[in-house]
Design a protein around this motif. Structure first.
Motif, mmCIF file in Angstrom:
data_model
loop_
_atom_site.group_PDB
_atom_site.id
_atom_site.type_symbol
_atom_site.label_atom_id
_atom_site.label_comp_id
_atom_site.label_asym_id
_atom_site.label_seq_id
_atom_site.Cartn_x
_atom_site.Cartn_y
_atom_site.Cartn_z
ATOM 1 N N LEU A 88 41.420 60.902 31.113
ATOM 2 C CA LEU A 88 42.313 61.955 31.773
ATOM 3 C C LEU A 88 41.792 63.361 30.988
ATOM 4 N N CYS A 89 41.818 63.444 29.881
ATOM 5 C CA CYS A 89 41.291 64.701 29.312
ATOM 6 C C CYS A 89 39.725 65.140 29.514
ATOM 7 N N ALA A 90 38.914 64.084 30.043
ATOM 8 C CA ALA A 90 37.686 64.336 30.317
ATOM 9 C C ALA A 90 37.708 64.978 31.822
ATOM 10 N N GLY A 91 38.604 64.387 32.564
ATOM 11 C CA GLY A 91 38.772 64.992 34.199
ATOM 12 C C GLY A 91 39.379 66.264 34.177
ATOM 13 N N ARG A 92 40.011 66.671 33.183
ATOM 14 C CA ARG A 92 40.627 67.972 32.863
ATOM 15 C C ARG A 92 39.682 69.113 32.275
ATOM 16 N N PHE A 151 36.025 66.639 21.614
ATOM 17 C CA PHE A 151 36.637 66.213 20.181
ATOM 18 C C PHE A 151 38.096 66.091 20.902
ATOM 19 N N TYR A 152 38.703 66.610 21.976
ATOM 20 C CA TYR A 152 40.371 66.350 22.082
ATOM 21 C C TYR A 152 40.063 64.880 22.821
ATOM 22 N N ALA A 188 42.327 59.628 22.099
ATOM 23 C CA ALA A 188 41.837 57.917 22.192
ATOM 24 C C ALA A 188 42.458 57.364 21.139
ATOM 25 N N ALA A 189 42.404 58.001 20.096
ATOM 26 C CA ALA A 189 43.109 57.471 18.629
ATOM 27 C C ALA A 189 44.302 57.466 18.537
ATOM 28 N N MET A 190 45.173 57.946 19.001
ATOM 29 C CA MET A 190 46.611 57.954 19.232
ATOM 30 C C MET A 190 47.230 56.767 19.485
ATOM 31 N N PRO A 191 46.936 56.146 20.584
ATOM 32 C CA PRO A 191 47.715 54.885 21.227
ATOM 33 C C PRO A 191 47.313 53.838 20.127
ATOM 34 N N TYR A 240 32.136 65.901 13.739
ATOM 35 C CA TYR A 240 33.358 66.476 14.731
ATOM 36 C C TYR A 240 34.120 65.044 15.069
ATOM 37 N N LEU A 241 33.283 64.229 15.577
ATOM 38 C CA LEU A 241 34.029 63.024 16.133
ATOM 39 C C LEU A 241 34.748 62.289 15.234
ATOM 40 N N VAL A 242 34.527 62.072 13.880
ATOM 41 C CA VAL A 242 35.103 61.339 13.034
ATOM 42 C C VAL A 242 36.314 62.417 12.622
ATOM 43 N N VAL A 243 36.247 63.683 12.526
ATOM 44 C CA VAL A 243 37.548 64.483 12.233
ATOM 45 C C VAL A 243 38.349 64.217 13.355
ATOM 46 N N ALA A 244 37.956 64.219 14.692
ATOM 47 C CA ALA A 244 38.993 63.950 15.686
ATOM 48 C C ALA A 244 39.642 62.865 15.804
ATOM 49 N N ILE A 245 38.865 61.578 14.985
ATOM 50 C CA ILE A 245 39.603 60.324 14.937
ATOM 51 C C ILE A 245 40.689 60.370 13.798
ATOM 52 N N VAL A 246 40.358 61.362 12.698
ATOM 53 C CA VAL A 246 41.124 61.394 11.735
ATOM 54 C C VAL A 246 42.431 62.190 12.058
ATOM 55 N N VAL A 247 42.110 63.213 12.712
ATOM 56 C CA VAL A 247 43.390 63.777 13.461
ATOM 57 C C VAL A 247 44.155 62.968 14.269
ATOM 58 N N GLY A 248 43.633 62.302 15.182
ATOM 59 C CA GLY A 248 44.685 61.422 15.934
ATOM 60 C C GLY A 248 45.241 60.448 15.231
ATOM 61 N N VAL A 249 44.531 59.725 14.305
ATOM 62 C CA VAL A 249 45.378 58.815 13.436
ATOM 63 C C VAL A 249 46.310 59.400 12.572
#
Length: 557
Positions: free
Chosen positions: A282-286, A291-292, A297-300, A358-367
């Motif tokens: 959904l984020c990719a479609g928008r 990064f976002y 994807a990490a939050m659920p 950057y991708l690892v930081v995104a995972i860290v932020v989501g978790v």
């Protein structure tokens, strides 16, 4: 003193040639005018020139050494028996042959034996360079290493007769320069890679195209190469979107079984991972950056773990979060970045590793955004002391094979390679478990050994099939990814134990580097077992350069 009368020649005006330093003085025999219809070679010795050069004054910079003599000078560069016709051995894949060629200086490369037939006018240079860049773009966008991309670009240009080509590959920019000769202007073309995707089926098709162009058995014209390249671009992915989402869920569930989860944990991890995948789509479609997408994807998975911790069920909530992390850790980009650094492409390696950061930081932020909420709600999250606290050889081996299978589907691999990579992933986990759980070896060393075995088998299979090694390696390292160490580090940071959290994250980074270095080392060991492609001479006694040359030392020892 009476002056002599001037003759008619003395009364002529003095021309510029009369003052020239090369004009013979008056009274000397004048040279004959050169005949225009009998030109001589510019390398021919002029008439009257002595074979011995005039002696230079002592100490002159242009004076030859005292032991030098033109009569006893070394022989010319062209030997008496002629220049040997050099051939690159055809019993090795084009990757190895072109790597060996790229390491040679331009002057030492053998004359190309063009496998493709052309018109008498020669190849169309702009079209060949454009085809070379388009093929390199597909390979680089698919995650191939910079060295293999350069080898493919050089194979294309050389197959169509452009031997004096120098390809250059960076993270997003491809360029190739062709210089016909030392007196002609070079031609340079470049192309920017703006979109990257993972489709190993398309990658394998590009490898087959490069193989067909670079061998003599098949005649692939420029028009045929363009047509096949257009078909590769238009081909649909082998698996639909719902299959990729289901594979992501099964991957997370299999990863949760690796760290001690049961059937309920398997289902919870699978559902949360599929929900995270749909949020990322959904984020990719928008049009949101990658990064976002990783944050969403990490939050659920983290939210599902917190919910299970708050429930009265006695389940390993950490296994759910760990399974979700297995599906998100960018192991493919990490392996490619470390491989580029080990092969000398430092700019591309730095860019790839920065992307991984950057991708690892995104995972860290989501978790962490969810774990902080769980700590506030007193969810009872407590880190385990061991990465694999409950060794179960048979279920974990089956889970590792299932994880590799799902990973191969997510990477859009060909169906013929899925069984091999699934078996390779199971072998990797067995080796890791035997070293870490039974042999009590350090997890970092056990991971490096298992990854080295994966790299060895993967590169040998790729050379047996004349294909890329990525489809046989990337999915097989899935069970070795440091999901547990990453989760424990994030949980400690959320609980306020920064030192312990950073220690666990450092361990995760060490495991990731061990995977990347082990895969690369396995590939180098595969080259030791296989015949290294070299250059053979057509004449006896001709010197032949070796295979792929190593990088020179950058220090003085």
């Amino acid at each position: 003193m009476v002056a002599e009368p001037e003759g008619p020649e003395d009364r002529k005006p003095q021309s510029d040639e009369a003052h020239s330093a090369f004009t013979p003085p008056a009274g000397m025999e004048q040279p004959e005018a050169p005949e225009e219809d009998h030109p001589s070679s510019e390398f021919a010795v002029p008439q009257g020139l002595a074979p011995e050069p005039p002696a230079e004054p002592e100490g002159s910079a242009f004076a030859p050494p005292r032991t030098y003599s033109a009569r006893t000078s070394p022989p010319a560069f062209t030997p008496a028996h002629g220049i040997p016709a050099l051939r690159i051995t055809k019993d090795a894949p084009w990757q190895d042959r072109m790597r060996a060629m790229l390491k040679m200086p331009v002057g030492e490369r053998p004359v190309p034996e063009t496998p493709q037939r052309h018109d008498e006018a020669g190849p169309a240079v702009p079209r060949v360079l454009d085809l070379t860049l388009r093929i390199g773009e597909l390979l680089l966008a698919g995650g191939e290493g910079a060295e293999d991309v350069e080898a493919a670009m050089f194979a294309i240009s050389r197959s169509y007769g452009l031997d004096r080509c120098e390809p250059t590959v960076t993270f997003t920019l491809l360029s190739v320069s062709y210089q016909p000769s030392l007196v002609d202007d070079p031609v340079t073309a470049s192309r920017t890679v703006r979109r990257r995707g993972t489709d190993y089926t398309r990658l394998a098709a590009v490898y087959r195209l490069v193989h067909d162009i670079s061998v003599e058995e098949s005649d692939v014209s420029l028009e045929e190469a363009y047509r096949r390249l257009a078909e590769i671009r238009r081909n649909r992915h082998p698996y639909p979107g719902w299959a990729l989402t289901l594979a992501g869920g099964l991957l997370a569930g299999s990863a949760s079984v690796l760290v001690g989860g049961d059937v309920v944990v398997f289902l919870a991890a699978a559902v949360s991972a599929m929900l995270g995948d749909r949020l990322a789509w959904l984020c990719a479609g928008r049009g949101l950056p990658e990064f976002y997408q990783f944050v969403a994807a990490a939050m659920p998975s983290a939210a599902m773990g917190v919910a299970l911790s708050l429930s009265p069920l006695e389940l390993r909530a950490s296994a759910v979060i760990t399974g979700g992390l297995f599906a998100l850790i960018p192991g493919r980009a990490l392996v490619a970045g470390v491989q580029d650094g080990l092969t000398g492409f430092y700019i591309t390696a730095a860019a790839r590793l920065l992307e991984v950061g950057y991708l690892v930081v995104a995972i860290v932020v989501g978790v962490l955004s969810v774990l902080y909420l769980g700590i506030v709600l007193d969810a009872g999250l407590s880190p385990e002391t061991a990465i694999h606290s409950v060794p179960r050889p048979v279920p974990q081996t089956l889970a590792a094979m299932g994880l590799s299978l799902c990973f191969a589907v997510m990477l859009q691999q060909e169906r013929s390679t899925v069984a091999l990579v699934t078996f390779n992933g199971g072998v990797a986990w067995v080796v890791y478990g035997a070293l870490a759980d039974v042999g009590r070896v350090s997890p970092v060393a056990a991971t490096a050994a298992a990854a080295g075995l994966v790299g060895l088998f993967g590169h040998m299979l790729s050379r047996y099939r004349f294909a890329s090694a990525l489809p046989y390696v990337t999915a097989a390292i899935g069970p070795l990814l440091p999901g547990s160490a990453t989760y424990f580090g994030l949980l400690e940071i959320a609980r306020g134990n920064t030192n312990d959290g950073l220690t666990s994250l450092s361990k995760a980074a060490a495991l990731a580097l061990a995977i990347a270095i082990g895969v690369n080392l396995g590939g180098e060991i595969a080259r030791l077992f296989l015949r290294v492609p070299g250059v053979t001479g057509a004449l006896p006694g001709a010197e032949t350069p070796g295979g792929r040359r190593a990088a020179k030392r950058t220090r003085g020892f």
